[in-house]
Design an enzyme around this catalytic site. Sequence first.
Site, PDB file in Angstrom:
ATOM      1  N   HIS A  40     161.229 114.179  20.423  1.00 46.64           N
ATOM      2  CA  HIS A  40     160.915 115.091  21.519  1.00 46.64           C
ATOM      3  C   HIS A  40     159.723 114.597  22.339  1.00 46.64           C
ATOM      4  CE1 HIS A  40     163.076 118.855  19.722  1.00 46.64           C
ATOM      5  NE2 HIS A  40     163.878 117.824  19.892  1.00 46.64           N
ATOM      6  N   SER A  82     168.065 116.053  22.810  1.00 44.32           N
ATOM      7  CA  SER A  82     166.839 116.758  23.173  1.00 44.32           C
ATOM      8  C   SER A  82     165.694 115.838  23.572  1.00 44.32           C
ATOM      9  CB  SER A  82     166.411 117.721  22.069  1.00 44.32           C
ATOM     10  OG  SER A  82     166.426 117.090  20.815  1.00 44.32           O
TER      11      SER A  82
END
Length: 197
Positions: free
Chosen positions: A149, A101
């Site tokens: 992230h 991610s």
Amino acid sequence: MVLTNSNTLGMSGALSRQAAQLVVARPFIEHGEWYRLVSGGFVHFGLLHVAMNMYLLFQLGKMLEPALGSTRFGLVYFASLLGGSAGALLLTPDALTGGASGAVFGLMAAAVVGLRHRGVNPWRTGLGATFVINIVFTLAIPGVSVGGHFGGALVGAVCGAVLLAPAHWRLPRWMGFATPIALGLASIATVALFVVR
């Protein structure tokens, strides 16, 4: 990216021996296992984790790869992955972190910046809402790597600003290759300078 302590994963049970050989954490980097900055992006903690990342990667690939070409798309992906690993290590250095991610956030940020360069409001495409929902998810759900992230998103946004720059900027073509390579190397240098003791 999801993080956990050294023994368990909150939603998925025990960390497998194979996964433990690939995840990112400061003690491993300090022992010379630098490959984990990349390998951590290929470890996922459960079917939902990998399914969400691969679905977003597929959608973003359909959007970005035709604009960037396969090589530059791959460079942005891996630069964002390294940025995500660096971000995770900066904010939670001793957590076991893994997942694609960080790289996916980088691609989302690159796409948002690219749309803005072209005068397209990301909110009209659905990408803006997807990006914001993922940011809220990152901040609201325990065990999600905020550093991973946001580190990936930062690298991806810079890559998008250069690789998807408007034609009137007249940037040389080589910058489309050099920028993600330089950002990937800068991410590794950040870990070396600010994470490793």
